[in-house]
Design an enzyme around this catalytic site. Sequence first.
Site, PDB file in Angstrom:
ATOM      1  CG  LEU A  97      -1.849  -1.541   1.356  1.00 50.09           C
ATOM      2  CD1 LEU A  97      -2.354  -1.079   3.217  1.00 50.09           C
ATOM      3  CD2 LEU A  97      -2.805  -1.341   0.252  1.00 50.09           C
ATOM      4  CG  ASN A  98       3.533   3.741  -2.838  1.00 47.23           C
ATOM      5  OD1 ASN A  98       4.442   4.079  -2.214  1.00 47.23           O
ATOM      6  ND2 ASN A  98       4.335   4.301  -3.742  1.00 47.23           N
ATOM      7  N   GLY A  99      -0.109   4.260  -0.757  1.00 46.44           N
ATOM      8  CA  GLY A  99      -0.846   5.713  -1.483  1.00 46.44           C
ATOM      9  C   GLY A  99       0.126   6.747  -0.547  1.00 46.44           C
ATOM     10  N   GLY A 206      -8.994   5.857   1.376  1.00 41.96           N
ATOM     11  CA  GLY A 206      -8.425   4.370   3.039  1.00 41.96           C
ATOM     12  C   GLY A 206      -8.260   3.177   2.003  1.00 41.96           C
ATOM     13  CB  ILE A 236       5.101   0.926   1.794  1.00 43.86           C
ATOM     14  CG1 ILE A 236       6.254   0.287   0.643  1.00 43.86           C
ATOM     15  CG2 ILE A 236       4.651   1.728   1.814  1.00 43.86           C
ATOM     16  CD1 ILE A 236       6.665   1.132  -0.806  1.00 43.86           C
ATOM     17  CE  LYS A 380       1.354   3.772  10.240  1.00 40.37           C
ATOM     18  NZ  LYS A 380       1.375   3.331   9.494  1.00 40.37           N
TER      19      LYS A 380
END
Length: 492
Positions: A97-99, A206, A236, A380
């Site tokens: 997931l690379n958004g 999402g 990711i 994060k």
Amino acid sequence: MTEFQEKLRQQHEESMHRELEALLKTTDKAEAESSRKDFDGFKQLFHRFLRVKGPSLEWSKIKRPPEEVIQPYEKIKAKGLPDDIRTSLNKLAVVKLNGGLGTSMGCKGPKSLISVRSENTFLDLTVQQIEHLNKTFNADVPLVLMNSFNTDEDTKKILQKYKHHQVKIHSFNQSRYPRINKESLLPIAKSMALSGENSEAWYPPGHGDIYASFYNSGLLDQLISEGKEYVFVSNIDNLGATVDLHILHQLMSQPEDKRCEFIMEVTDKTRADVKGGTLIQYEDHLKLLEIAQVPKAHVDEFKSVTKFKIFNTNNLWISLPAIKRLQQNNQMDLEIIVNAKTLDGGLNVLQLETAVGAAIQSFKRAMGVNVPRSRFLPVKTTSDLLLVMSNLYSLDAGSLTMSPRREFPSTPHVKLGSSFTKVQEYLIRFENIPDLLELDHLTVSGDVTFGKNVSLKGTVIIIANHGERIDIPAGAMLENKIVSGNLRILDH
């Protein structure tokens, strides 16, 4: 009242459809085609949003999942691996997931392009891991990136550099949905443009959007035609999410008609994970319970480590034919997450989102696997970055593993203050990364810098009050210490 509400709902829907049609007229034919697919998905979400009010589940019906539905990883590992694991690998694709952008860490562009270890970015490490897998087993595991309109262009430029690596890389874009005005429930966008007055008008909805956008992109069908049966999906920025051969074998070793269609990796909750989604048994099926779905009166119960002992790592193993079946039959049941935001100008907007793990309730024979904490290593914040850049971890073929020189397996608890939030500022404050092998807890607040070869052990708290500065000298060893006041070390 209900008749009135029904009319109001219809009115909202009709107005929304009119506005979306008007927006499509502001762009060229090709973009209008792909945006129409996005808008079809948005209309479904909006339709459900207007009908669902209040918590979507009854608290009294929530049960702990039965033992057999959440298997301990050790039990799966004990089965060993077959000689032909290559056959199983050739039926797998890895989806990252690379958004997301790196804005929360003070970086421009996609988060996956931030350097995390020895000049390697998240994307570099991912490519290295999969290439290593392909070379070791002479396999063909492709990497699939789910980009968003925020990350697509920058990511595609970077992908050129992996041309000669032994890993096929595909990408597709997740949908682009319109933010809606909280009062009027209409899009705030004036046209389909992304810039200017429209720069805050759109959002990627999402990671639950993966099912529809993967299916719409044609890539799902392409992978199925190439013989792929499962995808391993993860964020990711989770450096612990590597392909696990034991879980893969668990999926592949079942008879075709009894195969599990969805595995969610969960791990034991600690005090740091109280907000993470958890797996519950609800009306005879597994369900992901997120904090946003919990009635206010039960939030403390949800956060307790005793009642809900595990949380979702967002490492998921999902059957490709099952995704196709559920998408075609419109049976993908995803809870709506209503994300309220206030834009820079003070406008209150709503984003309608979904989460990828919430689909677990739609798949057959779904299960959880309780994995070691090492499979959940998200970056994060710069506090997380400090851990993964330090000697706590060694890097091998793109994978990070806890150093054998650390006496106990848990990671230290690190809290760096606001002076360290942005990656650039954080890097300036460390001449090099301290030795953290024996650290339990580190709190740093205020204007603090670290010289070369500093060693931190036990619990270390360093607080520089407003207007003060603390320079930890080169070679210092702090063990169970509180440092406060003013300490300047200047070149003579």
